[in-house]
Design a protein around this motif. Sequence first.
Motif, PDB file in Angstrom:
ATOM      1  N   PRO A  71       9.816  -6.881  67.196  1.00 47.75           N
ATOM      2  CA  PRO A  71      10.185  -5.470  67.005  1.00 47.75           C
ATOM      3  C   PRO A  71      10.133  -5.002  65.564  1.00 47.75           C
ATOM      4  O   PRO A  71      10.081  -3.791  65.302  1.00 47.75           O
ATOM      5  CB  PRO A  71      11.620  -5.410  67.548  1.00 47.75           C
ATOM      6  N   HIS A  72      10.125  -5.914  64.596  1.00 49.50           N
ATOM      7  CA  HIS A  72      10.157  -5.528  63.190  1.00 49.50           C
ATOM      8  C   HIS A  72       8.842  -5.829  62.473  1.00 49.50           C
ATOM      9  O   HIS A  72       8.766  -5.731  61.246  1.00 49.50           O
ATOM     10  CB  HIS A  72      11.313  -6.243  62.487  1.00 49.50           C
ATOM     11  N   SER A  73       7.805  -6.181  63.222  1.00 49.64           N
ATOM     12  CA  SER A  73       6.521  -6.542  62.635  1.00 49.64           C
ATOM     13  C   SER A  73       5.474  -5.475  62.910  1.00 49.64           C
ATOM     14  O   SER A  73       5.568  -4.727  63.885  1.00 49.64           O
ATOM     15  CB  SER A  73       6.025  -7.873  63.212  1.00 49.64           C
ATOM     16  N   ILE A  74       4.462  -5.420  62.048  1.00 51.30           N
ATOM     17  CA  ILE A  74       3.253  -4.655  62.351  1.00 51.30           C
ATOM     18  C   ILE A  74       2.423  -5.500  63.315  1.00 51.30           C
ATOM     19  O   ILE A  74       2.087  -6.650  63.012  1.00 51.30           O
ATOM     20  CB  ILE A  74       2.455  -4.360  61.077  1.00 51.30           C
ATOM     21  N   ILE A  75       2.092  -4.941  64.455  1.00 49.58           N
ATOM     22  CA  ILE A  75       1.334  -5.674  65.471  1.00 49.58           C
ATOM     23  C   ILE A  75      -0.093  -5.153  65.498  1.00 49.58           C
ATOM     24  O   ILE A  75      -0.342  -3.977  65.749  1.00 49.58           O
ATOM     25  CB  ILE A  75       1.976  -5.530  66.858  1.00 49.58           C
ATOM     26  N   GLY A  76      -1.038  -6.048  65.201  1.00 44.58           N
ATOM     27  CA  GLY A  76      -2.453  -5.713  65.235  1.00 44.58           C
ATOM     28  C   GLY A  76      -3.162  -6.456  66.344  1.00 44.58           C
ATOM     29  O   GLY A  76      -2.885  -7.638  66.594  1.00 44.58           O
TER      30      GLY A  76
ATOM     31  N   VAL B 249      -1.794  -1.255  65.429  1.00 47.01           N
ATOM     32  CA  VAL B 249      -3.196  -1.124  65.042  1.00 47.01           C
ATOM     33  C   VAL B 249      -4.051  -1.832  66.081  1.00 47.01           C
ATOM     34  O   VAL B 249      -3.779  -2.984  66.441  1.00 47.01           O
ATOM     35  CB  VAL B 249      -3.471  -1.758  63.659  1.00 47.01           C
ATOM     36  N   VAL B 250      -5.089  -1.153  66.573  1.00 50.57           N
ATOM     37  CA  VAL B 250      -6.076  -1.751  67.469  1.00 50.57           C
ATOM     38  C   VAL B 250      -7.423  -1.697  66.757  1.00 50.57           C
ATOM     39  O   VAL B 250      -7.864  -0.626  66.351  1.00 50.57           O
ATOM     40  CB  VAL B 250      -6.149  -1.012  68.815  1.00 50.57           C
ATOM     41  N   ILE B 251      -8.053  -2.853  66.607  1.00 49.39           N
ATOM     42  CA  ILE B 251      -9.342  -2.929  65.922  1.00 49.39           C
ATOM     43  C   ILE B 251     -10.387  -3.389  66.928  1.00 49.39           C
ATOM     44  O   ILE B 251     -10.318  -4.495  67.460  1.00 49.39           O
ATOM     45  CB  ILE B 251      -9.278  -3.889  64.725  1.00 49.39           C
TER      46      ILE B 251
END
Length: 276
Positions: free
Chosen positions: A123-128, A161-163
Amino acid sequence: MGYLVIGHITRDVTPAGDFVGGTVAYSGRAADALGCQTAVLTSCEPEYEGLKQLAPLAVEVVPAANTSTFENIYGEDGRTQMLYTVADKIRPEHLPLAWRQPAVVHLGPLTNEVAPAFMRHFPHSIIGLTPQGWLRRWTVDGRVYATEWPEAEQYLPLADVVILSEEDLLNDEMLPRYRRLSKLLIMTENLRGCTVFAEDETRQIPAPRVTQVEPTGAGDIFAAAFLVQFARNGRNPWQAAEFANFIAAQSVTKIGLDAKIDLIQSLQHEKNYSIT
Protein backbone atom coordinates in the motif's frame (compact mmCIF):
# COMPACT_ATOMS: atom_id res chain seq x y z
CA MET A 1 15.61 3.59 -2.29
CA GLY A 2 14.31 0.03 -2.40
CA TYR A 3 13.43 -1.51 -5.76
CA LEU A 4 11.77 -4.94 -5.78
CA VAL A 5 11.27 -6.80 -9.07
CA ILE A 6 9.28 -10.02 -9.30
CA GLY A 7 9.27 -12.55 -12.14
CA HIS A 8 11.15 -15.43 -13.74
CA ILE A 9 14.82 -15.29 -14.53
CA THR A 10 15.25 -17.19 -17.80
CA ARG A 11 17.64 -19.22 -19.87
CA ASP A 12 17.59 -17.80 -23.40
CA VAL A 13 18.71 -20.20 -26.12
CA THR A 14 20.49 -18.49 -29.02
CA PRO A 15 22.77 -19.58 -31.89
CA ALA A 16 25.66 -18.10 -29.91
CA GLY A 17 24.87 -20.13 -26.80
CA ASP A 18 22.64 -19.83 -23.75
CA PHE A 19 22.30 -16.50 -21.96
CA VAL A 20 20.56 -15.26 -18.85
CA GLY A 21 17.40 -13.26 -19.51
CA GLY A 22 14.17 -12.05 -18.00
CA THR A 23 12.85 -8.78 -16.65
CA VAL A 24 14.31 -9.51 -13.22
CA ALA A 25 17.80 -9.67 -14.76
CA TYR A 26 17.68 -6.57 -16.93
CA SER A 27 15.43 -4.36 -14.78
CA GLY A 28 17.00 -5.56 -11.56
CA ARG A 29 20.57 -4.93 -12.68
CA ALA A 30 19.57 -1.56 -14.20
CA ALA A 31 17.90 -0.40 -10.97
CA ASP A 32 21.02 -1.41 -9.06
CA ALA A 33 23.20 0.49 -11.52
CA LEU A 34 21.02 3.55 -10.98
CA GLY A 35 21.79 3.49 -7.28
CA CYS A 36 18.88 1.55 -5.80
CA GLN A 37 19.02 -1.14 -3.17
CA THR A 38 17.50 -3.84 -5.35
CA ALA A 39 15.86 -7.15 -4.54
CA VAL A 40 14.64 -9.94 -6.84
CA LEU A 41 11.95 -12.52 -6.13
CA THR A 42 12.14 -15.25 -8.76
CA SER A 43 11.74 -18.96 -9.40
CA CYS A 44 14.17 -21.31 -11.14
CA GLU A 45 16.40 -24.29 -10.50
CA PRO A 46 18.36 -23.41 -7.36
CA GLU A 47 21.62 -24.28 -9.13
CA TYR A 48 20.87 -22.27 -12.29
CA GLU A 49 24.15 -20.66 -13.29
CA GLY A 50 22.36 -17.53 -14.50
CA LEU A 51 21.73 -16.53 -10.89
CA LYS A 52 25.37 -15.42 -10.78
CA GLN A 53 24.33 -12.49 -12.98
CA LEU A 54 22.22 -11.24 -10.06
CA ALA A 55 25.12 -11.35 -7.59
CA PRO A 56 24.98 -7.61 -6.72
CA LEU A 57 21.30 -7.92 -5.74
CA ALA A 58 19.37 -9.46 -2.86
CA VAL A 59 17.77 -12.58 -4.36
CA GLU A 60 15.05 -14.89 -3.09
CA VAL A 61 14.49 -18.03 -5.19
CA VAL A 62 11.34 -20.14 -5.16
CA PRO A 63 12.97 -23.53 -5.92
CA ALA A 64 11.68 -25.19 -9.09
CA ALA A 65 12.44 -28.32 -11.05
CA ASN A 66 12.97 -26.22 -14.19
CA THR A 67 14.19 -22.80 -15.25
CA SER A 68 11.99 -20.98 -17.75
CA THR A 69 13.74 -21.45 -21.10
CA PHE A 70 12.95 -19.43 -24.24
CA GLU A 71 14.17 -19.50 -27.82
CA ASN A 72 13.40 -17.06 -30.63
CA ILE A 73 13.44 -18.72 -34.05
CA TYR A 74 13.53 -16.43 -37.09
CA GLY A 75 12.25 -17.51 -40.50
CA GLU A 76 10.47 -16.27 -43.60
CA ASP A 77 7.29 -15.70 -41.59
CA GLY A 78 9.04 -13.66 -38.91
CA ARG A 79 9.77 -14.65 -35.33
CA THR A 80 8.48 -17.75 -33.58
CA GLN A 81 9.02 -17.77 -29.84
CA MET A 82 9.33 -21.12 -28.08
CA LEU A 83 9.03 -21.85 -24.36
CA TYR A 84 10.60 -25.21 -23.54
CA THR A 85 10.44 -25.35 -19.74
CA VAL A 86 8.69 -23.25 -17.10
CA ALA A 87 9.63 -22.52 -13.50
CA ASP A 88 7.09 -22.31 -10.68
CA LYS A 89 4.44 -19.71 -9.89
CA ILE A 90 5.40 -16.82 -7.62
CA ARG A 91 2.81 -15.92 -4.98
CA PRO A 92 2.61 -13.35 -2.15
CA GLU A 93 3.42 -15.96 0.48
CA HIS A 94 6.88 -16.30 -1.09
CA LEU A 95 7.72 -12.68 -0.26
CA PRO A 96 10.30 -12.26 2.56
CA LEU A 97 8.97 -10.22 5.47
CA ALA A 98 11.84 -7.75 5.16
CA TRP A 99 10.75 -6.83 1.63
CA ARG A 100 7.27 -5.56 2.44
CA GLN A 101 7.88 -1.81 2.04
CA PRO A 102 10.08 -1.04 -0.98
CA ALA A 103 9.77 2.35 -2.64
CA VAL A 104 9.08 0.65 -5.98
CA VAL A 105 7.58 -2.74 -6.80
CA HIS A 106 8.01 -3.90 -10.39
CA LEU A 107 5.88 -6.87 -11.43
CA GLY A 108 7.52 -8.34 -14.53
CA PRO A 109 5.86 -11.62 -15.50
CA LEU A 110 7.08 -13.61 -18.50
CA THR A 111 5.09 -16.86 -18.28
CA ASN A 112 1.97 -15.80 -16.38
CA GLU A 113 3.91 -16.72 -13.25
CA VAL A 114 3.42 -13.61 -11.09
CA ALA A 115 0.22 -13.49 -9.04
CA PRO A 116 -1.47 -10.13 -9.73
CA ALA A 117 -2.60 -10.23 -6.09
CA PHE A 118 0.85 -8.87 -5.21
CA MET A 119 -0.60 -5.44 -6.01
CA ARG A 120 -2.68 -5.57 -2.84
CA HIS A 121 0.36 -6.17 -0.60
CA PHE A 122 2.25 -2.88 -1.07
CA PRO A 123 0.00 0.00 0.00
CA HIS A 124 2.93 2.41 0.45
CA SER A 125 4.91 1.53 -2.69
CA ILE A 126 4.85 2.71 -6.28
CA ILE A 127 3.61 -0.31 -8.22
CA GLY A 128 4.81 -0.67 -11.80
CA LEU A 129 3.65 -3.33 -14.26
CA THR A 130 5.24 -4.65 -17.43
CA PRO A 131 2.39 -7.04 -18.23
CA GLN A 132 3.76 -8.94 -21.24
CA GLY A 133 3.82 -12.26 -19.37
CA TRP A 134 0.12 -11.98 -18.60
CA LEU A 135 -0.49 -11.46 -22.33
CA ARG A 136 1.04 -14.71 -23.58
CA ARG A 137 0.28 -18.42 -23.44
CA TRP A 138 1.84 -21.38 -25.23
CA THR A 139 0.81 -24.57 -26.98
CA VAL A 140 1.63 -28.10 -25.86
CA ASP A 141 4.75 -28.08 -28.02
CA GLY A 142 5.88 -24.74 -26.53
CA ARG A 143 4.94 -22.27 -29.25
CA VAL A 144 4.17 -18.92 -27.60
CA TYR A 145 1.17 -16.90 -28.73
CA ALA A 146 -0.42 -13.62 -27.70
CA THR A 147 -3.71 -13.54 -25.83
CA GLU A 148 -5.93 -11.25 -23.79
CA TRP A 149 -5.30 -10.81 -20.07
CA PRO A 150 -8.70 -11.66 -18.56
CA GLU A 151 -7.88 -9.95 -15.26
CA ALA A 152 -6.88 -6.62 -16.78
CA GLU A 153 -10.07 -4.84 -15.69
CA GLN A 154 -9.56 -6.02 -12.14
CA TYR A 155 -5.89 -5.26 -11.66
CA LEU A 156 -4.74 -2.47 -14.00
CA PRO A 157 -6.48 0.22 -11.89
CA LEU A 158 -4.44 -0.90 -8.86
CA ALA A 159 -1.09 -0.09 -10.50
CA ASP A 160 0.56 3.31 -10.40
CA VAL A 161 2.40 2.82 -13.71
CA VAL A 162 1.70 0.41 -16.60
CA ILE A 163 4.43 0.10 -19.22
CA LEU A 164 3.34 -1.59 -22.41
CA SER A 165 5.21 -2.18 -25.67
CA GLU A 166 3.50 -1.41 -28.95
CA GLU A 167 4.37 -5.02 -29.84
CA ASP A 168 2.07 -6.16 -27.01
CA LEU A 169 -1.01 -4.63 -28.61
CA LEU A 170 -3.39 -7.33 -29.83
CA ASN A 171 -5.90 -5.13 -31.63
CA ASP A 172 -6.96 -1.50 -32.13
CA GLU A 173 -9.21 -1.61 -29.07
CA MET A 174 -6.55 -2.67 -26.58
CA LEU A 175 -4.66 0.63 -26.23
CA PRO A 176 -7.69 2.83 -25.48
CA ARG A 177 -9.00 0.19 -23.07
CA TYR A 178 -5.71 -0.05 -21.18
CA ARG A 179 -5.46 3.73 -21.18
CA ARG A 180 -8.91 3.99 -19.61
CA LEU A 181 -8.07 1.40 -16.94
CA SER A 182 -4.61 2.72 -16.03
CA LYS A 183 -3.68 5.68 -13.83
CA LEU A 184 -0.57 6.22 -15.93
CA LEU A 185 0.16 4.29 -19.13
CA ILE A 186 3.45 4.32 -21.01
CA MET A 187 3.68 2.74 -24.47
CA THR A 188 7.23 2.13 -25.62
CA GLU A 189 7.89 2.51 -29.33
CA ASN A 190 11.36 1.09 -29.92
CA LEU A 191 13.81 3.65 -31.34
CA ARG A 192 11.06 6.27 -31.60
CA GLY A 193 10.83 6.61 -27.83
CA CYS A 194 7.52 6.34 -26.01
CA THR A 195 4.06 7.83 -25.64
CA VAL A 196 2.88 8.84 -22.17
CA PHE A 197 -0.82 8.80 -21.33
CA ALA A 198 -1.32 10.71 -18.05
CA GLU A 199 -4.88 11.56 -17.10
CA ASP A 200 -6.25 13.64 -20.00
CA GLU A 201 -2.86 14.48 -21.48
CA THR A 202 -0.86 12.56 -24.08
CA ARG A 203 2.72 13.29 -25.11
CA GLN A 204 5.06 11.49 -27.46
CA ILE A 205 8.55 11.63 -25.98
CA PRO A 206 11.23 11.02 -28.63
CA ALA A 207 14.34 9.00 -27.89
CA PRO A 208 17.83 10.24 -28.73
CA ARG A 209 19.23 8.90 -31.98
CA VAL A 210 21.78 6.14 -31.54
CA THR A 211 23.29 3.34 -33.59
CA GLN A 212 21.49 0.22 -32.42
CA VAL A 213 23.78 -2.76 -31.90
CA GLU A 214 21.73 -5.07 -29.64
CA PRO A 215 18.19 -4.25 -28.45
CA THR A 216 17.92 -7.17 -25.98
CA GLY A 217 16.59 -5.99 -22.64
CA ALA A 218 15.96 -2.41 -23.72
CA GLY A 219 12.31 -2.52 -22.70
CA ASP A 220 13.15 -3.83 -19.23
CA ILE A 221 15.92 -1.27 -18.81
CA PHE A 222 13.48 1.47 -19.89
CA ALA A 223 10.97 0.27 -17.29
CA ALA A 224 13.51 0.30 -14.46
CA ALA A 225 14.82 3.73 -15.43
CA PHE A 226 11.30 5.15 -15.67
CA LEU A 227 10.16 3.76 -12.31
CA VAL A 228 13.35 4.85 -10.51
CA GLN A 229 13.19 8.38 -11.86
CA PHE A 230 9.42 8.59 -11.36
CA ALA A 231 9.93 7.78 -7.68
CA ARG A 232 12.78 10.26 -7.31
CA ASN A 233 11.40 13.27 -9.14
CA GLY A 234 8.04 13.72 -7.47
CA ARG A 235 6.20 11.41 -9.87
CA ASN A 236 6.72 13.60 -12.92
CA PRO A 237 5.94 11.22 -15.81
CA TRP A 238 7.31 13.46 -18.58
CA GLN A 239 10.76 13.85 -17.07
CA ALA A 240 10.84 10.16 -16.09
CA ALA A 241 10.02 9.19 -19.68
CA GLU A 242 12.76 11.44 -21.07
CA PHE A 243 15.27 9.91 -18.66
CA ALA A 244 14.15 6.34 -19.43
CA ASN A 245 14.39 6.99 -23.18
CA PHE A 246 17.95 8.20 -22.72
CA ILE A 247 19.06 5.22 -20.61
CA ALA A 248 17.34 2.63 -22.83
CA ALA A 249 18.73 4.22 -26.00
CA GLN A 250 22.25 4.08 -24.64
CA SER A 251 21.80 0.43 -23.65
CA VAL A 252 21.19 -0.72 -27.23
CA THR A 253 24.64 0.50 -28.22
CA LYS A 254 26.27 -2.29 -26.17
CA ILE A 255 26.23 -6.10 -26.43
CA GLY A 256 25.50 -8.22 -23.39
CA LEU A 257 23.96 -7.55 -19.98
CA ASP A 258 27.22 -6.68 -18.22
CA ALA A 259 28.29 -4.18 -20.89
CA LYS A 260 24.90 -2.48 -20.81
CA ILE A 261 24.99 -2.21 -17.02
CA ASP A 262 28.55 -0.87 -17.01
CA LEU A 263 27.44 1.88 -19.39
CA ILE A 264 24.42 2.76 -17.23
CA GLN A 265 26.65 3.08 -14.17
CA SER A 266 28.93 5.44 -16.06
CA LEU A 267 25.91 7.58 -17.03
CA GLN A 268 25.08 8.34 -13.40
CA HIS A 269 27.33 11.37 -13.66
CA GLU A 270 25.90 12.57 -16.99
CA LYS A 271 25.33 16.29 -16.46
CA ASN A 272 21.79 16.51 -17.84
CA TYR A 273 20.56 13.18 -16.50
CA SER A 274 21.39 13.20 -12.84
CA ILE A 275 19.49 10.54 -10.88
CA THR A 276 19.99 12.14 -7.47
